[in-house]
Enzyme design. Structure first.
Site, mmCIF file in Angstrom:
data_model
loop_
_atom_site.group_PDB
_atom_site.id
_atom_site.type_symbol
_atom_site.label_atom_id
_atom_site.label_comp_id
_atom_site.label_asym_id
_atom_site.label_seq_id
_atom_site.Cartn_x
_atom_site.Cartn_y
_atom_site.Cartn_z
ATOM 1 N N ARG A 1 73.361 -42.704 -21.980
ATOM 2 C CA ARG A 1 73.302 -42.522 -23.545
ATOM 3 C C ARG A 1 74.172 -43.625 -24.075
ATOM 4 N NH1 ARG A 1 72.482 -37.752 -21.241
ATOM 5 N NH2 ARG A 1 71.705 -36.074 -22.503
ATOM 6 N N ARG B 1 57.577 -34.583 -12.035
ATOM 7 C CA ARG B 1 58.184 -33.867 -13.003
ATOM 8 C C ARG B 1 57.506 -33.468 -14.218
ATOM 9 N NH1 ARG B 1 64.305 -35.776 -12.405
ATOM 10 N NH2 ARG B 1 64.582 -33.655 -13.678
ATOM 11 N N ASP C 1 73.239 -29.343 -12.103
ATOM 12 C CA ASP C 1 73.218 -30.236 -11.067
ATOM 13 C C ASP C 1 74.135 -29.906 -9.634
ATOM 14 O OD1 ASP C 1 71.521 -31.789 -12.441
ATOM 15 O OD2 ASP C 1 72.757 -32.985 -13.301
ATOM 16 N N LYS D 1 76.668 -40.113 -15.185
ATOM 17 C CA LYS D 1 75.388 -40.552 -15.464
ATOM 18 C C LYS D 1 74.928 -40.203 -16.674
ATOM 19 C CE LYS D 1 72.410 -38.961 -12.468
ATOM 20 N NZ LYS D 1 71.246 -38.600 -12.924
ATOM 21 N N SER D 2 75.239 -38.884 -17.416
ATOM 22 C CA SER D 2 74.560 -38.723 -18.607
ATOM 23 C C SER D 2 75.110 -39.530 -19.562
ATOM 24 C CB SER D 2 74.955 -37.298 -18.931
ATOM 25 O OG SER D 2 74.393 -36.358 -18.000
ATOM 26 N N GLY E 1 64.768 -38.764 -14.547
ATOM 27 C CA GLY E 1 64.276 -37.956 -15.547
ATOM 28 C C GLY E 1 65.002 -38.055 -16.924
ATOM 29 N N ARG F 1 70.980 -35.569 -4.858
ATOM 30 C CA ARG F 1 72.169 -34.249 -4.578
ATOM 31 C C ARG F 1 71.781 -33.476 -3.676
ATOM 32 N NH1 ARG F 1 74.789 -35.398 -9.226
ATOM 33 N NH2 ARG F 1 73.567 -35.961 -11.012
HETATM 34 C C1 S3P Z 1 70.881 -34.217 -18.084
HETATM 35 C C2 S3P Z 1 70.722 -33.023 -18.322
HETATM 36 C C3 S3P Z 1 70.138 -32.168 -17.158
HETATM 37 C C4 S3P Z 1 70.611 -32.596 -15.691
HETATM 38 C C5 S3P Z 1 70.628 -33.886 -15.707
HETATM 39 C C6 S3P Z 1 71.042 -34.851 -16.694
HETATM 40 C C7 S3P Z 1 71.453 -35.007 -19.279
HETATM 41 O O1 S3P Z 1 68.772 -31.964 -17.145
HETATM 42 O O2 S3P Z 1 70.059 -31.839 -14.751
HETATM 43 O O3 S3P Z 1 70.823 -34.493 -14.480
HETATM 44 O O4 S3P Z 1 71.802 -36.215 -19.257
HETATM 45 O O5 S3P Z 1 70.968 -34.938 -20.438
HETATM 46 P P1 S3P Z 1 68.107 -30.933 -18.155
HETATM 47 O O6 S3P Z 1 67.885 -31.323 -19.422
HETATM 48 O O7 S3P Z 1 66.409 -31.114 -17.347
HETATM 49 O O8 S3P Z 1 68.500 -29.573 -17.816
#
Ligand code: S3P
Length: 473
Positions: free
Chosen positions: A59, A155, A353, A54-55, A127, A428
């Site tokens: 990006r 949030r 996570d 996902k991250s 988020g 999750r």
């Molecule tokens: C993420 C960073 C984490 C993670 C989120 C994905 C990211 O959050 O919990 O699921 O892709 O940079 P935080 O930056 O709030 O720790």
């Protein structure tokens, strides 16, 4: 919290079947979809591939949109969170399309080339979409209105509003820096050096992304290492990035502003945060053997594997390789007799996570597991520290929260179950408790399985293909 006070034996009716799949983005108004997991008759067995990271997927779309040329992305996660990022980047001018073969193509507009979105940008549950996008918008001279679902609107955005304001961006938000908010990006943004007050890759990334359309050098000081996908991908697209050790500890990450990002192909590895669910299921259902193919093993993401191994888990890395600049392997687990472990706070960013599902493993282990330093869990899609503890207590596990530490006393046999868990728009939490339901003595139901589609749309069929018993979809 005394676990015995909360323990209930069996409190749910059989789940109702729904005829149509509701839209999660309007989930405040439509019916939840309960789902129940119970012990399968046989062990779990098989080889699967979970969706793309996902991250990295977020990006890839964002940097592809800021690059010049055609970026082809294979293995992109097609979950609701990433689709929200795709929609937002389209709304600011990028051309993003899915190909017939499942790959995605982004034609970027170049740094500085974004256009003002006509409508409100709705990032749903995500988020990462919201915070990284605000970073990009902060140094573009346009105004945008950003919102999200009930979870995202709760949030904290102040953690990005604060550093992004230093570039010259202006924000109007709800009380406490919550969405919806309006952002007017800086026309002549000023480079910033910012020390992260919380170990957050999202905040780090927001600042680095704002630095892209800012002349000069933007620096982020990160006292504790967090996932480095933004840094890796910026380099992949040709940006100049320097990483220096800081004498007081941690590192300084410096991005040179106004580079020309050049489109480059991206292969997204499978998401270790999604792999965590079938892997823990394979560990806690006796006699199981589960292999997850092509899992990204970036060193800043593998705290779960280290922790499970310390708990006695049988986990093998097979076929190790590098794909798209990230280390990758097939992970094979076998059902294991787990024991408690002490998980140090400095490991939290590398598995942030994964705590709900690690706590599930701990509840099936013998002995005490202490997971330390989990303050950040309180500001995820839901308050996962409270939710995990309360959910496990309801299932009959012995669990306490002391400060920011989560303590699970495992008896060596899985907890009773026989309850319904409130998932509070948190994918999750839903998946972690469904995994527990595969080992608990009585079934476990989650009140709403729809949020799973944000990160792992095929979770149910994939788990069923391994032998999981789910009812109610
Ligand atoms: C993420 C960073 C984490 C993670 C989120 C994905 C990211 O959050 O919990 O699921 O892709 O940079 P935080 O930056 O709030 O720790």
């Amino acid at each position: 919290m005394g676990w015995r006070d909360h323990h209930r034996k069996s409190d749910f009716p059989p789940p109702k079947r729904m005829t149509s799949m509701p839209d999660i983005h309007s989930n405040d108004a439509v019916m939840p979809r309960p789902l129940q997991a119970s012990r399968p008759k046989a062990s779990l067995y098989g080889t699967v591939r979970v969706p793309g990271d996902k991250s990295i997927s977020h990006r890839a779309l964002m940097l592809g949109a800021l690059a010049i040329g055609r970026t082809e992305i294979t293995g992109l996660l097609e979950g609701e969170d990433v689709l929200a990022t795709a929609a937002a980047m389209r709304a600011v001018g990028a051309d993003i399309a899915r190909q017939a073969d499942g790959s995605w193509v982004v034609h970027g507009v170049g740094i500085g080339g974004l256009s003002e979105p006509e409508g409100v940008l709705d990032l749903g549950n995500s988020g990462t979409s919201a915070r990284l996008l605000l970073g990009i918008l902060a140094s573009h001279p346009i105004t945008a209105f950003v919102t999200g679902d009930g979870s995202l609107r709760r949030r904290p955005m102040s953690r990005v509003i604060e550093p992004l304001s230093r570039f010259g961006a202006r924000f109007v938000s709800r009380e406490g820096g919550r969405l919806p908010l309006a952002v007017s990006g800086a026309a002549d943004s000023i480079p910033v050096e910012y020390t992260l007050p919380v170990p957050s890759a999202q905040v780090k990334s927001a600042v680095l992304l704002a630095g892209l359309n800012t002349p000069g050098e933007t620096a982020v000081i990160e006292p504790q290492t967090t996932r480095d996908h933004t840094e890796r991908m910026l380099r992949h697209f040709g940006a100049t990035l320097r990483i220096e050790a800081v004498p007081s500890g941690g590192k300084r990450i410096i991005v040179v502003g106004q580079p020309e990002l050049v489109a480059a192909p991206i292969a997204v590895p499978a998401d270790i945060s999604s792999a965590a669910f079938p892997l823990v299921a394979g560990l806690i259902v006796p006699g199981s053997q589960v292999t997850v193919r092509g899992v990204g093993l970036n060193p800043s993401r593998i705290g779960l594997i280290d922790s499970l191994r310390e708990m006695g888990a049988d986990i093998a890395y097979l076929n190790e390789r590098v794909e798209g600049g990230e280390p990758v392997a097939d992970l094979r687990v076998r059902g294991s007799e787990l024991r408690g472990a002490d998980i140090p706070p400095e490991r939290a960013p590398s598995m942030i996570d994964e705590y709900p599902v690690l706590a599930v493993a701990a509840a099936c282990a013998r002995g005490r597991t202490v997971m330390r330093g989990l303050a950040e869990l309180r500001v995820k899609e839901s308050d996962r520290l409270t939710g995990t503890a309360e959910g496990l207590v309801r299932c009959g596990a012995a669990v306490n929260v002391e400060g920011d530490d989560l303590i699970v006393e495992g008896s060596g046999t899985p907890p009773q179950g026989g309850v319904t868990i409130a998932t509070r728009l948190d994918h999750r939490m839903a998946m972690a408790f469904l995994v527990l339901g595969l080992a608990s003595r009585e079934p476990i139901q989650v009140d709403d399985a729809r949020p799973i589609a944000t990160s792992f749309p095929d979770f149910e069929p994939l788990m069923r293909s391994l032998g999981a018993t789910f009812v109610g979809a």
